[in-house]
Design a protein around this motif. Structure first.
Motif, PDB file in Angstrom:
ATOM      1  N   CYS A 145     -21.554 -24.837 -23.666  1.00  0.00           N
ATOM      2  CA  CYS A 145     -21.184 -23.565 -24.283  1.00  0.00           C
ATOM      3  C   CYS A 145     -20.076 -22.910 -23.452  1.00  0.00           C
ATOM      4  O   CYS A 145     -19.823 -23.301 -22.320  1.00  0.00           O
ATOM      5  N   PRO A 146     -19.399 -21.888 -23.978  1.00  0.00           N
ATOM      6  CA  PRO A 146     -18.154 -21.398 -23.365  1.00  0.00           C
ATOM      7  C   PRO A 146     -18.240 -21.099 -21.864  1.00  0.00           C
ATOM      8  O   PRO A 146     -19.120 -20.372 -21.407  1.00  0.00           O
ATOM      9  N   ILE A 147     -17.281 -21.665 -21.133  1.00  0.00           N
ATOM     10  CA  ILE A 147     -17.154 -21.427 -19.692  1.00  0.00           C
ATOM     11  C   ILE A 147     -15.813 -20.749 -19.396  1.00  0.00           C
ATOM     12  O   ILE A 147     -15.427 -20.594 -18.251  1.00  0.00           O
ATOM     13  N   PHE A 148     -15.132 -20.306 -20.443  1.00  0.00           N
ATOM     14  CA  PHE A 148     -13.786 -19.766 -20.304  1.00  0.00           C
ATOM     15  C   PHE A 148     -13.818 -18.317 -19.803  1.00  0.00           C
ATOM     16  O   PHE A 148     -14.840 -17.635 -19.877  1.00  0.00           O
ATOM     17  N   THR A 149     -12.668 -17.849 -19.342  1.00  0.00           N
ATOM     18  CA  THR A 149     -12.547 -16.468 -18.859  1.00  0.00           C
ATOM     19  C   THR A 149     -12.986 -15.507 -19.950  1.00  0.00           C
ATOM     20  O   THR A 149     -12.521 -15.588 -21.095  1.00  0.00           O
ATOM     21  N   SER A 150     -13.885 -14.579 -19.597  1.00  0.00           N
ATOM     22  CA  SER A 150     -14.486 -13.722 -20.613  1.00  0.00           C
ATOM     23  C   SER A 150     -15.147 -12.505 -19.970  1.00  0.00           C
ATOM     24  O   SER A 150     -15.701 -12.605 -18.877  1.00  0.00           O
ATOM     25  N   PRO A 151     -15.130 -11.359 -20.646  1.00  0.00           N
ATOM     26  CA  PRO A 151     -15.911 -10.196 -20.185  1.00  0.00           C
ATOM     27  C   PRO A 151     -17.412 -10.385 -20.406  1.00  0.00           C
ATOM     28  O   PRO A 151     -18.210  -9.554 -19.971  1.00  0.00           O
ATOM     29  N   MET A 152     -17.794 -11.442 -21.143  1.00  0.00           N
ATOM     30  CA  MET A 152     -19.198 -11.816 -21.375  1.00  0.00           C
ATOM     31  C   MET A 152     -19.968 -10.784 -22.195  1.00  0.00           C
ATOM     32  O   MET A 152     -21.170 -10.607 -22.020  1.00  0.00           O
ATOM     33  N   VAL A 153     -19.289 -10.130 -23.120  1.00  0.00           N
ATOM     34  CA  VAL A 153     -19.986  -9.229 -24.046  1.00  0.00           C
ATOM     35  C   VAL A 153     -20.913 -10.035 -24.954  1.00  0.00           C
ATOM     36  O   VAL A 153     -22.044  -9.638 -25.234  1.00  0.00           O
ATOM     37  N   ASP A 154     -20.421 -11.197 -25.408  1.00  0.00           N
ATOM     38  CA  ASP A 154     -21.232 -12.105 -26.218  1.00  0.00           C
ATOM     39  C   ASP A 154     -21.416 -13.420 -25.464  1.00  0.00           C
ATOM     40  O   ASP A 154     -21.327 -14.503 -26.027  1.00  0.00           O
ATOM     41  N   ASN A 155     -21.679 -13.287 -24.170  1.00  0.00           N
ATOM     42  CA  ASN A 155     -21.951 -14.436 -23.299  1.00  0.00           C
ATOM     43  C   ASN A 155     -20.936 -15.567 -23.436  1.00  0.00           C
ATOM     44  O   ASN A 155     -21.284 -16.745 -23.557  1.00  0.00           O
ATOM     45  N   GLY A 156     -19.671 -15.202 -23.406  1.00  0.00           N
ATOM     46  CA  GLY A 156     -18.609 -16.192 -23.364  1.00  0.00           C
ATOM     47  C   GLY A 156     -17.962 -16.506 -24.690  1.00  0.00           C
ATOM     48  O   GLY A 156     -16.914 -17.152 -24.727  1.00  0.00           O
ATOM     49  N   TYR A 157     -18.556 -16.072 -25.798  1.00  0.00           N
ATOM     50  CA  TYR A 157     -17.938 -16.274 -27.101  1.00  0.00           C
ATOM     51  C   TYR A 157     -16.893 -15.188 -27.388  1.00  0.00           C
ATOM     52  O   TYR A 157     -16.395 -15.078 -28.504  1.00  0.00           O
ATOM     53  N   ASP A 158     -16.596 -14.389 -26.378  1.00  0.00           N
ATOM     54  CA  ASP A 158     -15.495 -13.425 -26.404  1.00  0.00           C
ATOM     55  C   ASP A 158     -14.530 -13.837 -25.292  1.00  0.00           C
ATOM     56  O   ASP A 158     -14.699 -13.473 -24.147  1.00  0.00           O
ATOM     57  N   ILE A 159     -13.524 -14.619 -25.656  1.00  0.00           N
ATOM     58  CA  ILE A 159     -12.675 -15.283 -24.663  1.00  0.00           C
ATOM     59  C   ILE A 159     -11.405 -14.472 -24.402  1.00  0.00           C
ATOM     60  O   ILE A 159     -10.692 -14.101 -25.337  1.00  0.00           O
ATOM     61  N   SER A 160     -11.120 -14.243 -23.125  1.00  0.00           N
ATOM     62  CA  SER A 160      -9.886 -13.538 -22.758  1.00  0.00           C
ATOM     63  C   SER A 160      -8.816 -14.486 -22.219  1.00  0.00           C
ATOM     64  O   SER A 160      -7.676 -14.087 -22.034  1.00  0.00           O
ATOM     65  N   ASP A 161      -9.181 -15.736 -21.949  1.00  0.00           N
ATOM     66  CA  ASP A 161      -8.205 -16.760 -21.573  1.00  0.00           C
ATOM     67  C   ASP A 161      -8.777 -18.118 -21.958  1.00  0.00           C
ATOM     68  O   ASP A 161      -9.727 -18.601 -21.342  1.00  0.00           O
ATOM     69  N   PHE A 162      -8.209 -18.737 -23.003  1.00  0.00           N
ATOM     70  CA  PHE A 162      -8.699 -20.021 -23.501  1.00  0.00           C
ATOM     71  C   PHE A 162      -8.598 -21.142 -22.479  1.00  0.00           C
ATOM     72  O   PHE A 162      -9.290 -22.149 -22.581  1.00  0.00           O
ATOM     73  N   GLU A 163      -7.707 -20.986 -21.509  1.00  0.00           N
ATOM     74  CA  GLU A 163      -7.475 -22.074 -20.564  1.00  0.00           C
ATOM     75  C   GLU A 163      -7.812 -21.694 -19.129  1.00  0.00           C
ATOM     76  O   GLU A 163      -7.394 -22.369 -18.189  1.00  0.00           O
ATOM     77  N   GLY A 164      -8.600 -20.640 -18.981  1.00  0.00           N
ATOM     78  CA  GLY A 164      -9.091 -20.256 -17.670  1.00  0.00           C
ATOM     79  C   GLY A 164     -10.601 -20.425 -17.596  1.00  0.00           C
ATOM     80  O   GLY A 164     -11.299 -20.390 -18.618  1.00  0.00           O
ATOM     81  N   ILE A 165     -11.131 -20.631 -16.397  1.00  0.00           N
ATOM     82  CA  ILE A 165     -12.577 -20.736 -16.195  1.00  0.00           C
ATOM     83  C   ILE A 165     -13.094 -19.398 -15.691  1.00  0.00           C
ATOM     84  O   ILE A 165     -12.533 -18.808 -14.764  1.00  0.00           O
ATOM     85  N   ASN A 166     -14.165 -18.912 -16.322  1.00  0.00           N
ATOM     86  CA  ASN A 166     -14.735 -17.637 -15.886  1.00  0.00           C
ATOM     87  C   ASN A 166     -15.252 -17.761 -14.447  1.00  0.00           C
ATOM     88  O   ASN A 166     -16.015 -18.698 -14.147  1.00  0.00           O
ATOM     89  N   PRO A 167     -14.861 -16.857 -13.547  1.00  0.00           N
ATOM     90  CA  PRO A 167     -15.227 -16.995 -12.135  1.00  0.00           C
ATOM     91  C   PRO A 167     -16.723 -17.137 -11.879  1.00  0.00           C
ATOM     92  O   PRO A 167     -17.124 -17.824 -10.938  1.00  0.00           O
ATOM     93  N   GLU A 168     -17.567 -16.527 -12.719  1.00  0.00           N
ATOM     94  CA  GLU A 168     -19.005 -16.660 -12.482  1.00  0.00           C
ATOM     95  C   GLU A 168     -19.485 -18.102 -12.692  1.00  0.00           C
ATOM     96  O   GLU A 168     -20.542 -18.480 -12.192  1.00  0.00           O
ATOM     97  N   PHE A 169     -18.696 -18.908 -13.400  1.00  0.00           N
ATOM     98  CA  PHE A 169     -19.047 -20.314 -13.598  1.00  0.00           C
ATOM     99  C   PHE A 169     -18.364 -21.237 -12.597  1.00  0.00           C
ATOM    100  O   PHE A 169     -18.772 -22.395 -12.446  1.00  0.00           O
ATOM    101  N   GLY A 170     -17.299 -20.774 -11.949  1.00  0.00           N
ATOM    102  CA  GLY A 170     -16.598 -21.608 -10.984  1.00  0.00           C
ATOM    103  C   GLY A 170     -15.106 -21.615 -11.214  1.00  0.00           C
ATOM    104  O   GLY A 170     -14.516 -20.612 -11.630  1.00  0.00           O
ATOM    105  N   THR A 171     -14.490 -22.760 -10.987  1.00  0.00           N
ATOM    106  CA  THR A 171     -13.041 -22.907 -11.064  1.00  0.00           C
ATOM    107  C   THR A 171     -12.678 -24.113 -11.924  1.00  0.00           C
ATOM    108  O   THR A 171     -13.543 -24.925 -12.263  1.00  0.00           O
ATOM    109  N   MET A 172     -11.395 -24.243 -12.222  1.00  0.00           N
ATOM    110  CA  MET A 172     -10.950 -25.419 -12.968  1.00  0.00           C
ATOM    111  C   MET A 172     -11.163 -26.679 -12.140  1.00  0.00           C
ATOM    112  O   MET A 172     -11.457 -27.749 -12.685  1.00  0.00           O
ATOM    113  N   ALA A 173     -11.043 -26.565 -10.820  1.00  0.00           N
ATOM    114  CA  ALA A 173     -11.314 -27.721  -9.954  1.00  0.00           C
ATOM    115  C   ALA A 173     -12.775 -28.158 -10.089  1.00  0.00           C
ATOM    116  O   ALA A 173     -13.075 -29.367 -10.088  1.00  0.00           O
ATOM    117  N   ASP A 174     -13.684 -27.192 -10.218  1.00  0.00           N
ATOM    118  CA  ASP A 174     -15.096 -27.524 -10.439  1.00  0.00           C
ATOM    119  C   ASP A 174     -15.262 -28.280 -11.760  1.00  0.00           C
ATOM    120  O   ASP A 174     -16.001 -29.269 -11.843  1.00  0.00           O
TER     121      ASP A 174
END
Length: 563
Positions: free
Chosen positions: A56-85
Motif C-alpha cells: 500500500c502507498p509508501i509515497f510522500t504524504s500528509p497521511m490524512v488517508d494513510n497514504g492515499y493522499d499523495i504529495s509526491d508520486f516519486e518520493g518516499i514518505n520519511p516515516e517509511f524510510g528512503t528510496m534507498a530503503d
C-alpha cells in the motif's frame, strides 16, 4: 530489472500478499511500520509461499488517508524510510523470487501536492487545469463525497470551489487535461523502469466525471446525493483507460490489478478481456454483501449463505467468461473476514481455515491480506476517538444524523471499520506483539497474546493451501482449470469443482452454524485438505461440521487401475 517472460499471463500463477506498511513491522521503534520492517520479514513471506507482495502507498504524504493522499508520486514518505530503503527491499525481494507491486493512486492527489499548491497561489496558473475548479457563490451541485459532506470545497479568498470525490484534502485530478495525463504516464513509466512488477490501481473508475455536473435527487437527510452515479465508470472513461494502457502498461510485461467499483458485469470484457485495460480486477459484489452500499455502513443487510453463494457464482462465471479475477476476502478497506462471515460462537481457527479454503481455490489469482493468515478478528473499540480511519468517523456521525443512537452507530463502525484490518501485525506474544517496542500508531487487537505468528495453526494451514496451489499434485488444475459451481447441494453449502483436462477437484464449504449432509458425485475421492481434524462420510454423503471446508480430488478409473 523488468520481468522478461514469454508468457504474457504469467501473473495467473502468482499468490499475492498485501502489505499495509504502517502496520506490518516497525524496524526503528517509532510505533510506525516501515520499509526496513518489510525487508526484515521477507524470509517469513518466502516461507509462507507467496510469490508477490503488493505494498500500500509508501509515497510522500500528509497521511490524512494513510497514504492515499499523495504529495509526491516519486518520493518516499520519511516515516517509511528512503528510496534507498525501497531499492534494497526490491533487490532482496527479487533475490528471493518475490515480485513487488505498488499502489497507483491517480484519481487524486493530496492538497499539499506542488501542483495543487501552485494552482491555489495563482488563478492563472496552468496547474489550475490539473484539477477541477468551478466558479460560483455556492456549491455547483449537491453531490456527496465518498467520505461524507459535499464534494466541493471553497477556496478561502475566491468564489471558486474545487472538486474532491473523497476527502477535502484529496482534490481530484482533471483527466480531461491531456497535459496532466502525460505527466502521470511519465511517472508510471519511471516506476516500471525501476523494476517493479506492476501496480494495484486505486479507485480508477472515478477518473471520468459527467461534465454536466448536474444535481441529483437527495438520498439522505443531509440533502445530498451520492456522487457515484456521476463520477464512477462514466461514458468516455474507455478513452482514458485505453490511452493509459497504451502509454504505460503495454510497454512492459507488468501486471495491473484494477480497483474498479461500479463496472457492470456486461462490461467486464472491456476491463479484463484479451485487449482489456487491466490484467485483472477486484469484484466487490460478494464481499460487500453485509451492507447495501460499501460507503453507507448503517444500511446493513440480513444476508444468507444462499445469497452469498449466488453472488460468488455469478462473479466467477462472469470473470471466467471474460478474463481473469483477483480473489480476496480481506483488504485494507474491509473488516476481518472471520468477524464478517462467521457467527460469533464459531469464530475459531477451523472456521478461519475454512474461509481461506472457500475463496483460495476459486479461479483467479488469490490475494492474502496481512495477518489474514493468522485468523485475525475485528478489534472492538468503545469510543469514536479510538478510530484513525476517516471513513469510520464519517460513518459514525452520519449514522447518528440518520437517526441511529450513538450505541448503534458505534456498532456499525466496529463491524465495518477499515481500522479492523489496519491494526499492527502480531509477530509474537510480547508487548505490542513484536511489531514494535513502543506504543503503536494504532492499538493492537486484544487477541494478540494468544493469536500471533508463532505456533499458529491457521498460518500452517495457509502454507498448505499455497503449496497445494503452487507446487502440489493438483497445481495445474487449481491454476489453469475451469470452474463449475455445483447445484445439487444444500443452500448452506458453497460447492464448486475445478476441471483441467481429465482431472477434477471438488471444494465443499459449509458456510453455516448447522451440520449439513452433501451428496457426493459417483466415484472415489482423495482428501487433499480439510479445515477440521475429522471428516464424516455416510454412504455417498459427506457430513460437514458448521464452517467446515474440504478439498477433494476425484480419482478416475484409469488412474485407479494403474492403466
Amino acid at each position: 530489472m523488468n520481468i522478461e517472460m514469454k508468457d504474457k499471463k504469467w501473473w495467473e500463477k502468482e499468490v499475492i500478499y498485501q502489505i499495509y506498511p504502517k502496520s506490518f513491522k516497525d524496524s526503528n521503534n517509532d510505533g510506525i511500520g516501515d520499509i526496513q520492517g518489510i525487508r526484515e520479514k521477507l524470509p517469513y513471506l518466502k516461507e509462507l509461499g507467496i510469490t508477490m507482495i503488493w505494498i500500500c502507498p509508501i509515497f510522500t504524504s500528509p497521511m490524512v488517508d494513510n497514504g492515499y493522499d499523495i504529495s509526491d508520486f516519486e518520493g518516499i514518505n520519511p516515516e517509511f524510510g528512503t528510496m534507498a530503503d525501497f531499492d534494497q527491499l526490491l533487490e532482496e525481494a527479487n533475490e528471493l523470487g518475490i515480485k513487488v507491486i505498488l499502489d497507483l493512486v491517480i484519481n487524486h492527489t493530496s492538497d499539499e501536492h506542488p501542483w495543487f499548491q501552485a494552482a491555489l497561489k495563482d488563478k492563472e496558473s496552468p496547474y489550475r487545469d490539473y484539477y477541477i475548479f468551478k466558479k460560483g457563490k455556492t456549491e455547483p451541485n449537491n453531490w456527496r463525497s465518498i467520505f461524507g459532506g459535499s464534494v466541493w470545497e471553497k477556496l478561502p479568498d475566491e468564489e471558486v470551489y474545487y472538486f474532491h470525490a473523497f476527502d477535502k484534502k484529496q482534490p481530484d485530478l482533471n483527466w480531461e487535461n491531456p497535459v496532466l495525463r502525460q505527466e502521470l504516464y511519465g511517472m508510471i513509466n519511471r516506476w516500471l523502469e525501476k523494476g517493479i512488477a506492476g501496480f494495484r490501481i486505486d479507485s480508477i473508475t472515478f477518473i471520468k466525471k459527467d461534465q454536466d455536473f448536474a444535481s441529483l435527487p437527495a438520498d439522505g437527510v443531509d440533502g445530498l446525493a451520492s456522487c457515484k452515479s456521476k463520477t464512477r465508470n462514466r461514458p468516455g472513461i474507455e478513452v482514458f483507460l485505453n490511452e493509459l494502457k497504451r502509454e504505460t502498461f503495454e510497454k512492459y510485461n507488468c501486471v495491473t490489478v484494477g480497483e474498479a467499483p461500479g463496472v457492470p458485469y456486461e462490461e467486464y470484457g472491456d476491463f479484463i478481456g484479451d485487449d482489456g485495460y487491466f490484467s485483472m480486477i477486484f469484484d466487490f459484489n460478494y464481499s460487500d454483501i453485509d451492507v447495501e452500499s460499501g460507503s453507507d455502513w448503517f444500511k446493513r443487510t440480513n444476508w444468507t449463505t444462499k445469497e452469498f453463494k449466488e453472488k460468488l457464482k455469478r462473479s466467477q462465471e462472469v470473470l471466467q467468461a471474460n478474463g481473469w479475477g483477483a480473489n480476496f476476502i480481506e483488504n485494507h478497506d474491509q473488516p476481518r473476514a472471520l468477524s464478517k462471515f462467521i457467527k460469533p460462537k464459531y469464530q475459531t481457527d477451523e472456521a478461519a481455515k475454512a474461509l481461506g479454503m472457500l475463496y483460495f481455490f476459486l479461479r483467479g489469482t488469490p490475494f492474502i491480506y496481512q495477518a489474514q493468515e493468522l485468523g485475525m478478528q475485528n478489534a472492538k473499540r468503545k469510543t469514536i476517538d479510538q478510530f484513525n480511519d476517516i471513513s469510520s468517523i464519517d460513518n459514525y456521525y452520519r449514522s447518528i444524523q440518520e437517526g441511529f443512537s450513538p450505541e448503534e452507530a458505534m456498532s456499525f463502525v466496529n463491524q465495518r471499520s477499515r481500522d479492523n484490518t489496519r491494526t499492527p501485525f502480531p509477530w509474537n506474544d510480547s508487548q505490542y506483539g513484536g511489531f514494535s517496542t513502543t506504543t503503536p500508531w494504532l492499538a493492537m487487537t486484544e487477541e494478540y497474546p494468544s493469536r500471533n505468528a508463532q505456533q499458529n495453526q491457521v498460518l500452517a494451514h495457509y502454507k498448505k493451501m499455497i503449496e497445494l496451489r503452487q507446487q502440489g499434485i493438483v497445481s495445474d488444475i487449481l491454476t489453469k482449470g475451469t470452474i463449475v459451481f455445483l447445484e445439487n447441494v444444500p443452500d448452506n453449502i458453497v460447492a464448486y469443482k475445478r476441471v483441467f483436462k481429465e482431472t477434477e477437484v471438488y471444494s465443499y464449504t459449509n458456510l453455516s452454524d448447522t451440520e449439513e449432509l452433501i451428496p457426493l458425485e459417483k466415484g472415489v475421492f482423495d482428501l487433499l485438505l480439510n479445515s477440521h481434524d475429522d471428516l464424516a462420510v455416510e454412504g455417498n454423503e459427506l457430513k460437514l461440521h458448521p464452517y467446515q471446508s474440504v478439498l477433494l480430488k476425484k480419482i478416475n478409473e484409469v488412474s485407479r487401475n494403474g492403466n
